[in-house]
Design a protein around this motif. Structure first.
Motif, PDB file in Angstrom:
ATOM      1  N   ALA A  37       0.876  -1.185   0.000  1.00  0.00           N
ATOM      2  CA  ALA A  37       0.000   0.000   0.000  1.00  0.00           C
ATOM      3  C   ALA A  37       0.908   1.229   0.000  1.00  0.00           C
ATOM      4  O   ALA A  37       1.180   1.818   1.048  1.00  0.00           O
ATOM      5  CB  ALA A  37      -0.907  -0.018   1.225  1.00  0.00           C
ATOM      6  N   TRP A  38       1.392   1.592  -1.188  1.00  0.00           N
ATOM      7  CA  TRP A  38       2.363   2.682  -1.300  1.00  0.00           C
ATOM      8  C   TRP A  38       1.839   3.921  -0.574  1.00  0.00           C
ATOM      9  O   TRP A  38       0.654   4.224  -0.646  1.00  0.00           O
ATOM     10  CB  TRP A  38       2.623   3.034  -2.769  1.00  0.00           C
ATOM     11  N   GLY A  39       2.748   4.614   0.086  1.00  0.00           N
ATOM     12  CA  GLY A  39       2.355   5.864   0.748  1.00  0.00           C
ATOM     13  C   GLY A  39       1.787   5.669   2.139  1.00  0.00           C
ATOM     14  O   GLY A  39       1.779   6.598   2.935  1.00  0.00           O
ATOM     15  N   ARG A  40       1.297   4.482   2.443  1.00  0.00           N
ATOM     16  CA  ARG A  40       0.794   4.224   3.810  1.00  0.00           C
ATOM     17  C   ARG A  40       0.844   2.722   4.071  1.00  0.00           C
ATOM     18  O   ARG A  40      -0.136   2.089   4.462  1.00  0.00           O
ATOM     19  CB  ARG A  40      -0.610   4.767   3.999  1.00  0.00           C
ATOM     20  N   ALA A  41       2.006   2.173   3.810  1.00  0.00           N
ATOM     21  CA  ALA A  41       2.154   0.717   3.889  1.00  0.00           C
ATOM     22  C   ALA A  41       2.019   0.229   5.330  1.00  0.00           C
ATOM     23  O   ALA A  41       2.371   0.931   6.280  1.00  0.00           O
ATOM     24  CB  ALA A  41       3.510   0.329   3.328  1.00  0.00           C
TER      25      ALA A  41
END
Ligand code: ADP
Ligand code: ASP
Ligand code: MG
Length: 494
Positions: free
Chosen positions: A189-193
Motif C-alpha cells: 500500500a504505497w504511501g501508507r504501507a
C-alpha cells in the motif's frame, strides 16, 4: 474503521508466547535497548544535529538505537518533486530538491572531518542521480506513480540518517547507518504501507541484535520500509514515530523516546493555544485517542506496538533537556479536572447517507461500511438516526468512488471543510457535567456531529473548520485556565 486497540495489561499477542520466543525473550532481557527517535526539526540544521549528537552521547551507555526523520521540509519537497516530474517538469523537479541537498552538504561542512565529509558528499551525489532517474521514470510512467513516489520520498530519511551517523562517529560513538528497508517489511500500500510484523520482527532481530552485541550504535531512517519483493514503501506521513515503535517492539526496548520540538504532549496544540502545558503522564489509550484525532506530536500507529510489549513511550524536547516531557504507559490515573487534553483535526469531510429503507431494516449499516472497506478508507466519527448515517473522514483519495457506491444505498450528501475536536481524559464517561460545560462554552458554534461512549475516555464532535481554532482556545480556557484559577482560589482563598 480504525482497528480496535486493546490496552489491557496483556494483549492477545503477548499471550501467544512460543518456547522459541521465550528463549529470545530471556536473551534480550539483558540487552534492552533504548529507542531514540528524532523528528525533522530536531535535525533541521547543523545546530540541531549537534544538539542531537550531544543527547545521544549523553545516553551512550543505555544501548541507544537511533531513528531519524528526514530534515524538516525535505519530504514535502520530495513529494512536490514527484508531482512536478509527473507534470513533465523535470528541471523544476530538480530545482525543488536541490536547495535541500545543499542544506545537507552545509551541515557536512560544518560538522564532519574531511574523510567523513567526502563519503557523505558522494552519497548526496548518488541521491542527485537517483532523483534524476526516478523523475524520468515518473514522467515516462514506467511504473505506478505511487511506487516511484515512495522511492523518491525515501531519499530524505536515507540522507539524514547517513549524515547523523557520520556526525555521531565524529563524536567518537560507534554509530553505523542501517537501512530500515532491509528489515521493515510491509504490504504494497504505497504511501501508507502496513508492516508485516512477523517477518519484520525476525529480520529486525537478525540484523540489529548482532550490532548491539558488537557494541555498535545503529542509526536508521524512519518512515521507509520495503515490500517482500524489495520495492521501497513508506509508512505514511509522520511515520518515523511508527518505525521507532516497530523496532522498539521487535527488540523489547526498555523505552521508546520520541524527541521533538515541543516539551511533550500538551493540553492542546501549542501552535493554536499559547498557554498549553505539558501533560506529565498519559495512558496508552489517552495518547492513542489524541494522536488519532489530530495531536501530530505522535503518529497514531506508534502506540499499539508499544502496548503489546508493555514499553513506555516518552515524548521529549530536543531543544530543552530540562523539560519534563510526557510518559505514556498503561494507567496514568485521572486528573482532578478529568479532561487532560483537547485535540483537533482539520480538513475533515462528512458524508451523510439517507434512506427510508433503513427504517426497521437490517443490513443497511453493513452495506455502508462495505463501501469504505472496498475503498480502504478509514472513517472517524459515526452517528446514526432512524433513516440516516453520518460519517466523518479525513482520507478523501477515493471520495468520488465512495460517493458513487453509496448512492446505491441511499441519498448521499458531502460536506467539506469540517474539523473534528476531541476532548480526552480517563474517566470522562463517568464524570457528570463535562458535556454540559463543553457545549455551553461553545454554544454559539454549530455542532454537526457528536460522539461519546465508544471509548470511555473521549468526547468527539465535528464543527466547521473556520471555527475550530477558536473552539479549541475557548475550551482550553474553560477546562484548563479557569479550572486552574478555581483550584488556586480554593487553595488560598479560605
Ligand atoms: P516531529 O517533526 O518531531 O515528528 P511533528 O511536527 O510531527 O514533529 O510534531 C510536533 C508538533 O505537533 C508540534 O510542533 C505541535 O505543533 C504539534 N502538536 C499538535 N498537537 C499537539 C499536542 N497536543 N501536544 C504537543 N504538540 C502538538
Ligand atoms: N519525513 C516523513 C514525513 O515528513 C516522516 C516523518 O517525519 O516522520 O512525513
Ligand atoms: Mg512527527
Amino acid at each position: 474503521m480504525r482497528p480496535l486497540c486493546f490496552f489491557g495489561r496483556r494483549s492477545a499477542f503477548s499471550n501467544a508466547i512460543s518456547p522459541a520466543f521465550d528463549l529470545f525473550n530471556t536473551f534480550v532481557m539483558n540487552l534492552k535497548p533504548q529507542l531514540m527517535k528524532f523528528g525533522g526539526t530536531s535535525v533541521e540544521d547543523a545546530d540541531a544535529i549537534n544538539r542531537v549528537s550531544q543527547i545521544v552521547y549523553s545516553r551512550r551507555d543505555s544501548l541507544p538505537i537511533v531513528v531519524v526523520s528526514a530534515m524538516s521540509k525535505v519530504t514535502d519537497a520530495l513529494l512536490f518533486c514527484a508531482q512536478r516530474s509527473a507534470e513533465g517538469e523535470l528541471e523544476a523537479a530538480r530545482d525543488v530538491i536541490e536547495e535541500h541537498f545543499l542544506r545537507h552538504t552545509t551541515v557536512a561542512q560544518d560538522l564532519l572531518s574531511t574523510s567523513e565529509r567526502a563519503s557523505f558528499e558522494s552519497l548526496v551525489e548518488d541521491a542527485r542521480a537517483n532523483v534524476a532517474i526516478i523523475s524520468r521514470a515518473i514522467r515516462e510512467k514506467r511504473q505506478p506513480f505511487a511506487l516511484l513516489q515512495d522511492a523518491l520520498a525515501s531519499i530524505g530519511e536515507t540522507l539524514s540518517a547517513s549524515l547523523l551517523a557520520a556526525v555521531l562517529r565524529e563524536k567518537g560513538l560507534p554509530a553505523r547507518f542501517v537501512d530500515a528497508r532491509q528489515f521493515i517489511v510491509t504490504d504494497d500500500a504505497w504511501g501508507r504501507a502496513a508492516p508485516l510484523m512477523k517477518e519484520t520482527e525476525q529480520k529486525t532481530r537478525a540484523l540489529i541484535q548482532p550490532l548491539l552485541e558488537a557494541s555498535e550504535l545503529p542509526v536508521m531512517g524512519g518512515f521507509i520500509a520495503s515490500t517482500e519483493s524489495g520495492e521501497t514503501t513508506t509508512l505514511g506521513r509522520g511515520g518515523s514515530d511508527f518505525t521507532a515503535a516497530i523496532v522498539g517492539a521487535s527488540l523489547h526496548a526498555q523505552e521508546i523516546q520520541i524527541w521533538t520540538d515541543v516539551p511533550g504532549v500538551m493540553t492542546a496544540d501549542p501552535r493554536i493555544v499559547r498557554s498549553a502545558r505539558t501533560i506529565p503522564r498519559l495512558s496508552y489509550a489517552e495518547a492513542s485517542e489524541l494522536a488519532y484525532f489530530g495531536a501530530k506530536v505522535l503518529h497514531p500507529k506508534t502506540i499499539l506496538p508499544a502496548v503489546e510489549r508493555s514499553i513506555p513511550v516518552r515524548i521529549c524536547d530536543s531543544r530543552n533537556l530540562e523539560a519534563q516531557g510526557t510518559v505514556v504507559y498503561f494507567d496514568a490515573g485521572r486528573t482532578p479536572r478529568t479532561v487532560k487534553a483537547i485535540a483537533h483535526k482539520m480538513g475533515v469531510h462528512i458524508l451523510s447517507v439517507t434512506s427510508a429503507r433503513m427504517l426497521g431494516a437490517y443490513g443497511f449499516l453493513r452495506a455502508i461500511f462495505d463501501v469504505f472497506e472496498r475503498h480502504k478508507t478509514i472513517v472517524d466519527v459515526v452517528t446514526t438516526s432512524e433513516v440516516s448515517v453520518s460519517i466523518s473522514l479525513e482520507d478523501t483519495d477515493a471520495l468520488d468512488s465512495i460517493v458513487r457506491d453509496l448512492q446505491e444505498v441511499g441519498e448521499v450528501k458531502v460536506e467539506r471543510g469540517r474539523a473534528i475536536i476531541c476532548v480526552v481524559g480517563e474517566g470522562l464517561r463517568n464524570t457528570s457535567g463535562i458535556a454540559g460545560r463543553l457545549f455551553n462554552t461553545i454554544r454559539d458554534i454549530n455542532v454537526l456531529l457528536i460522539s461519546q461512549g465508544a471509548s470511555s475516555i473521549n468526547l468527539t464532535f465535528v464543527i466547521e473548520e473556520e471555527r475550530a481554532a477558536e473552539a479549541v482556545q475557548r475550551l482550553h480556557a474553560a477546562f484548563f485556565e479557569q479550572a486552574a484559577e478555581e483550584t488556586l482560589s480554593h487553595a488560598g482563598g479560605h
